[in-house]
Motif scaffolding. Sequence first.
Motif, PDB file in Angstrom:
ATOM      1  N   MET A   1       0.853  -1.177   0.000  1.00 28.46           N
ATOM      2  CA  MET A   1       0.000   0.000   0.000  1.00 28.46           C
ATOM      3  C   MET A   1       0.901   1.243   0.000  1.00 28.46           C
ATOM      4  N   THR A   2       0.532   2.215  -0.769  1.00 27.33           N
ATOM      5  CA  THR A   2       1.284   3.458  -0.876  1.00 27.33           C
ATOM      6  C   THR A   2       0.754   4.479   0.128  1.00 27.33           C
ATOM      7  N   PRO A   3       1.515   5.536   0.396  1.00 24.03           N
ATOM      8  CA  PRO A   3       0.980   6.583   1.279  1.00 24.03           C
ATOM      9  C   PRO A   3      -0.329   7.167   0.738  1.00 24.03           C
ATOM     10  N   LEU A   4      -0.403   7.360  -0.571  1.00 22.45           N
ATOM     11  CA  LEU A   4      -1.632   7.872  -1.182  1.00 22.45           C
ATOM     12  C   LEU A   4      -2.788   6.914  -0.934  1.00 22.45           C
ATOM     13  N   GLY A   5      -2.562   5.636  -1.189  1.00 24.31           N
ATOM     14  CA  GLY A   5      -3.616   4.633  -1.002  1.00 24.31           C
ATOM     15  C   GLY A   5      -4.071   4.513   0.429  1.00 24.31           C
ATOM     16  N   ARG A   6      -3.109   4.525   1.328  1.00 22.23           N
ATOM     17  CA  ARG A   6      -3.427   4.415   2.755  1.00 22.23           C
ATOM     18  C   ARG A   6      -4.256   5.615   3.201  1.00 22.23           C
ATOM     19  N   TYR A   7      -3.873   6.804   2.750  1.00 13.12           N
ATOM     20  CA  TYR A   7      -4.596   8.001   3.154  1.00 13.12           C
ATOM     21  C   TYR A   7      -5.986   8.044   2.525  1.00 13.12           C
ATOM     22  N   LEU A   8      -6.080   7.659   1.266  1.00 15.99           N
ATOM     23  CA  LEU A   8      -7.383   7.623   0.607  1.00 15.99           C
ATOM     24  C   LEU A   8      -8.329   6.670   1.346  1.00 15.99           C
ATOM     25  N   GLU A   9      -7.829   5.517   1.717  1.00 19.09           N
ATOM     26  CA  GLU A   9      -8.657   4.563   2.463  1.00 19.09           C
ATOM     27  C   GLU A   9      -9.092   5.153   3.808  1.00 19.09           C
ATOM     28  N   THR A  10      -8.173   5.805   4.492  1.00 15.26           N
ATOM     29  CA  THR A  10      -8.497   6.425   5.780  1.00 15.26           C
ATOM     30  C   THR A  10      -9.597   7.465   5.628  1.00 15.26           C
ATOM     31  N   LEU A  11      -9.462   8.320   4.622  1.00 15.93           N
ATOM     32  CA  LEU A  11     -10.472   9.352   4.384  1.00 15.93           C
ATOM     33  C   LEU A  11     -11.831   8.730   4.071  1.00 15.93           C
ATOM     34  N   ARG A  12     -11.816   7.725   3.222  1.00 18.36           N
ATOM     35  CA  ARG A  12     -13.070   7.069   2.832  1.00 18.36           C
ATOM     36  C   ARG A  12     -13.745   6.436   4.047  1.00 18.36           C
ATOM     37  N   ARG A  13     -12.980   5.719   4.852  1.00 18.60           N
ATOM     38  CA  ARG A  13     -13.539   5.055   6.032  1.00 18.60           C
ATOM     39  C   ARG A  13     -14.050   6.057   7.066  1.00 18.60           C
ATOM     40  N   ARG A  14     -13.324   7.171   7.240  1.00 22.86           N
ATOM     41  CA  ARG A  14     -13.768   8.210   8.185  1.00 22.86           C
ATOM     42  C   ARG A  14     -15.147   8.732   7.816  1.00 22.86           C
ATOM     43  N   ARG A  15     -15.442   8.722   6.539  1.00 20.22           N
ATOM     44  CA  ARG A  15     -16.736   9.222   6.083  1.00 20.22           C
ATOM     45  C   ARG A  15     -17.783   8.121   5.991  1.00 20.22           C
ATOM     46  N   GLY A  16     -17.412   6.927   6.410  1.00 18.52           N
ATOM     47  CA  GLY A  16     -18.362   5.828   6.459  1.00 18.52           C
ATOM     48  C   GLY A  16     -18.765   5.298   5.094  1.00 18.52           C
ATOM     49  N   LEU A  17     -17.895   5.461   4.112  1.00 17.71           N
ATOM     50  CA  LEU A  17     -18.212   5.003   2.759  1.00 17.71           C
ATOM     51  C   LEU A  17     -17.507   3.693   2.440  1.00 17.71           C
ATOM     52  N   GLN A  18     -18.196   2.857   1.705  1.00 20.15           N
ATOM     53  CA  GLN A  18     -17.575   1.660   1.146  1.00 20.15           C
ATOM     54  C   GLN A  18     -16.947   2.048  -0.182  1.00 20.15           C
ATOM     55  N   GLN A  19     -16.032   1.203  -0.664  1.00 20.84           N
ATOM     56  CA  GLN A  19     -15.398   1.481  -1.954  1.00 20.84           C
ATOM     57  C   GLN A  19     -16.442   1.629  -3.054  1.00 20.84           C
ATOM     58  N   SER A  20     -17.454   0.788  -3.013  1.00 17.85           N
ATOM     59  CA  SER A  20     -18.482   0.835  -4.052  1.00 17.85           C
ATOM     60  C   SER A  20     -19.267   2.141  -4.008  1.00 17.85           C
ATOM     61  N   GLN A  21     -19.490   2.673  -2.819  1.00 16.57           N
ATOM     62  CA  GLN A  21     -20.214   3.940  -2.694  1.00 16.57           C
ATOM     63  C   GLN A  21     -19.389   5.107  -3.233  1.00 16.57           C
ATOM     64  N   LEU A  22     -18.109   5.133  -2.871  1.00 16.38           N
ATOM     65  CA  LEU A  22     -17.239   6.193  -3.379  1.00 16.38           C
ATOM     66  C   LEU A  22     -17.121   6.080  -4.893  1.00 16.38           C
ATOM     67  N   ALA A  23     -16.945   4.873  -5.383  1.00 19.02           N
ATOM     68  CA  ALA A  23     -16.824   4.660  -6.829  1.00 19.02           C
ATOM     69  C   ALA A  23     -18.064   5.167  -7.560  1.00 19.02           C
ATOM     70  N   ALA A  24     -19.236   4.898  -7.021  1.00 16.56           N
ATOM     71  CA  ALA A  24     -20.476   5.344  -7.661  1.00 16.56           C
ATOM     72  C   ALA A  24     -20.549   6.870  -7.707  1.00 16.56           C
ATOM     73  N   GLU A  25     -20.123   7.516  -6.630  1.00 16.91           N
ATOM     74  CA  GLU A  25     -20.151   8.984  -6.594  1.00 16.91           C
ATOM     75  C   GLU A  25     -19.144   9.597  -7.567  1.00 16.91           C
ATOM     76  N   VAL A  26     -18.025   8.903  -7.760  1.00 21.28           N
ATOM     77  CA  VAL A  26     -16.958   9.415  -8.623  1.00 21.28           C
ATOM     78  C   VAL A  26     -17.199   9.048 -10.089  1.00 21.28           C
ATOM     79  N   GLY A  27     -17.923   7.949 -10.314  1.00 18.48           N
ATOM     80  CA  GLY A  27     -18.188   7.504 -11.676  1.00 18.48           C
ATOM     81  C   GLY A  27     -17.166   6.529 -12.203  1.00 18.48           C
ATOM     82  N   VAL A  28     -16.602   5.726 -11.288  1.00 17.59           N
ATOM     83  CA  VAL A  28     -15.638   4.689 -11.675  1.00 17.59           C
ATOM     84  C   VAL A  28     -16.093   3.356 -11.096  1.00 17.59           C
ATOM     85  N   GLN A  29     -15.425   2.296 -11.478  1.00 14.99           N
ATOM     86  CA  GLN A  29     -15.725   0.975 -10.931  1.00 14.99           C
ATOM     87  C   GLN A  29     -15.110   0.829  -9.533  1.00 14.99           C
ATOM     88  N   PRO A  30     -15.729   0.055  -8.648  1.00 19.42           N
ATOM     89  CA  PRO A  30     -15.153  -0.159  -7.316  1.00 19.42           C
ATOM     90  C   PRO A  30     -13.729  -0.710  -7.360  1.00 19.42           C
TER      91      PRO A  30
END
Length: 77
Positions: A1-30
């Motif tokens: 895991m990279t620093p970018l990846g680790r931080y992105l995961e932390t931010l996503r989890r802090r907001r209570g989002l699953q990868q699939s939820q963030l992906a849907a909001e961004v318009g990409v695949q999970p």
Amino acid sequence: MTPLGRYLETLRRRRGLQQSQLAAEVGVQPCYISAMENGRKGPASPPIMSKIIQALELTPSEEQALALGRIVRHPFK
């Protein structure tokens, strides 16, 4: 895991989002979010990063830290 990846995961989890939820909001695949978080994909393009920043409603300091993770990962891009 990279620093970018680790931080992105932390931010996503802090907001209570699953990868699939963030992906849907961004318009990409999970799997795209998963690959970023696990270091199998480098930083997203600027338009996608902007969508991630908006979807996660990042503070200016969080946005800056995410950008620094991108710079650390690819210092010459």
